[in-house]
Write an enzyme that holds these catalytic residues in place. Structure first.
Site: not given
Lengths: 257, 270
Positions: A51-52
């Site tokens: 998700e980064s």
């Protein structure tokens, strides 16, 4: 190499559920180990997304956080966080979301928010992070967690991320087109939703696990599939790869840079 | 062109008691040095926005800076709890705090809406979850074209955003590389934007015309703060200090131990 731990069986079983064609949104912790084990064994071309914003990442050691530099350095491309959630996740381009959980019920609803009432929690957990939308936007959801009666519960204290809903019907009623929880892998067994009721039923026991042991470790009156399978034990290459991955990871995280 | 000032001067000039402040950085580029300066200057009653409160807000909450925290994932990544955050939520120490809890998708959309000058963000989210029942700032909006019901959250519009970045040139243009997170959105959504950098250089040396560069005219204040993201990191300059993130679990678990850390590592430092 015939000795292995229940956690190793869990990670290996979870890894086997992934294929080369999957585009997988990876949760931190147990999911991350399973997804990278898959990449390092039978699914070298799997696309792993964190998700980064790291797309197609191939870390040599497991990240401690979802934003370790290793993930960006080994990625195909690294995009902004609004982009990863808007274009790639919400845009419907992820085949599998892989989540952990503090609590899960029989319909795969997940709590990672609080134990006890929200306004006066006994334990304040970290919260949802990416999970609420991973659970609704990915093609399928795999869940991996340790099996205990405090974790697999009759009713979750808070629905952080939707499975099939508290009666098993709410997901469909909301018109959500994605499939939802397709597989739950614990350190004792594999569970899959009943096609009629969406209730998670045990479809495979890990080596050494028993019906009685699973029933005792489950907070609801757990059901077993008629054709109950037995999980194949981890192979020597699977175990060697997993242990090597953990060895590299522990060495990398033990010292300050 | 932004002002080039020291960190104490930047914080003194921009952050007021009661402000809504965002110190962003998605695991990467977290402006710890700025957070410690806010603690040293004794700012109070802040509304703190961050997707992941991380150690930086754990420290600011424990030091008594926060009145309200707007967030989407409040843990120590890969380690466990944020003990100061938990102590404030569960036990009201050092004083009670309000929380406004979202998902990452909501926070990311709220940042993008803030940067775009919109009042709110709409997205497909929160479906079937309990979060809307505990957060009145989660609403729904109906698509006027398809009739689809979507989630809506207010845009983030902080009084001050502070981010860390790799470097600035002497005109104040800033280069951001690696995990860019919501750095650009946090700067563009804010009334006042402060950027701390590893170094100020003659030539920004951006590797491509597509590199993430914030023009100096979009930034108010630049501060040279080498090492200012530790124990987070600055891609190309430092690595994440994962051993320190693990050590924080022990430092932060006990109130007295935390206060000793605060006195020695923040208040006594300059």
């Amino acid at each position: 190499m015939s000795d292995y731990t229940p956690t190793e069986v869990m990670t290996v079983s979870a890894a086997r559920a992934l294929s080369n064609d999957d585009v997988c949104f990876v949760g931190i912790g147990a999911p991350s180990a399973a997804c990278n084990l898959a990449r390092l064994t039978h699914a070298p071309d799997i696309t792993l997304i964190y998700e980064s914003g790291t797309i197609g990442t191939r870390p040599d050691v497991l990240p401690l956080s979802i934003g370790d530099g290793e993930l960006a350095e080994t990625s195909l491309t690294t995009v902004a966080v609004p982009e990863i959630f808007r274009y790639w996740l919400q845009g419907g381009r992820i085949t599998v979301g892989f989540l952990g959980a503090a609590q899960m019920d029989r319909y795969g609803n997940i709590n990672t928010t609080v134990i006890g009432p929200y306004g006066a929690p006994a334990v304040r957990l970290p919260g949802g992070g990416g999970a609420p939308e991973i659970a609704s936007s990915c093609g399928r959801v795999f869940i991996t967690m340790r099996h205990s009666p405090r974790a697999l519960v009759e009713r979750v204290d808070f629905v952080t991320s939707l499975g099939f809903g508290v009666t098993g019907t709410e997901r469909a009623a909301l018109g959500i087109a994605t499939r939802g929880p397709a597989l739950a892998i614990t350190d004792l067994c594999v569970m899959e939703p009943d096609p009629e009721t969406n209730e998670l039923v045990v479809t495979s026991l890990h080596p050494g696990a028993t019906r009685a042991g699973v029933a005792e470790a489950t907070g609801w009156d757990v059901r077993f599939a008629a054709a109950l399978g037995e999980t194949a034990p981890p192979t020597e290459p699977e175990l060697a790869t997993l242990r090597d991955l953990h060895r590299r990871t522990n060495a990398a995280h033990a010292v300050s840079p | 062109m932004p002002d080039f000032v020291s960190l104490p001067d930047a914080v003194a000039a921009t952050v007021r008691d009661g402000h809504t402040v965002a110190l962003e950085g998605f695991t990467h580029l977290i402006p710890f040095a700025a957070g410690h300066e806010i603690i040293r200057q004794g700012r109070r009653d802040l509304t703190l926005i961050r997707m992941t409160p991380d150690l930086i807000y754990d420290q600011m909450i424990g030091a008594g800076c926060a009145r309200r925290v707007v967030f989407s994932w409040g843990g120590n990544p890969g380690v466990g709890s944020l003990h100061r955050f938990r102590d404030a939520v569960e036990n009201g120490w050092p004083h009670p705090i309000e929380i406004e809890e979202h998902s990452h998708a909501a926070m990311a959309n709220a940042w993008a809406a803030g940067a775009a000058g919109l009042p709110f963000a709409s997205f497909r989210g929160y479906l079937g979850t309990d979060l809307p029942s505990v957060n009145p700032r989660i609403a729904t909006v109906t698509c006027p074209f398809t009739g689809e019901e979507l989630a809506a959250v207010p845009a983030h519009r902080p009084d001050v955003s502070i981010i860390h970045a790799q470097r600035a040139d002497r005109a104040g243009n800033v280069l951001i590389e690696g995990i860019v997170g919501v750095q650009k959105e946090a700067v563009l959504a804010a009334e006042v934007a402060v950027v701390t950098v590893e170094e100020i250089v003659d030539d920004l040396a951006a590797p491509s015309m597509n590199s993430t560069v914030l023009p100096g005219w979009a930034i108010d204040t630049i501060v040279a703060a080498p090492g200012g993201s530790w124990p987070s990191y600055t891609h190309g300059y430092s690595h994440r200090d994962n051993a320190y993130y693990k050590a924080w679990d022990e430092i932060s678990r006990d109130r007295a131990r935390f206060q000793q850390w605060l006195a020695e590592s923040v208040m006594a430092a300059t």
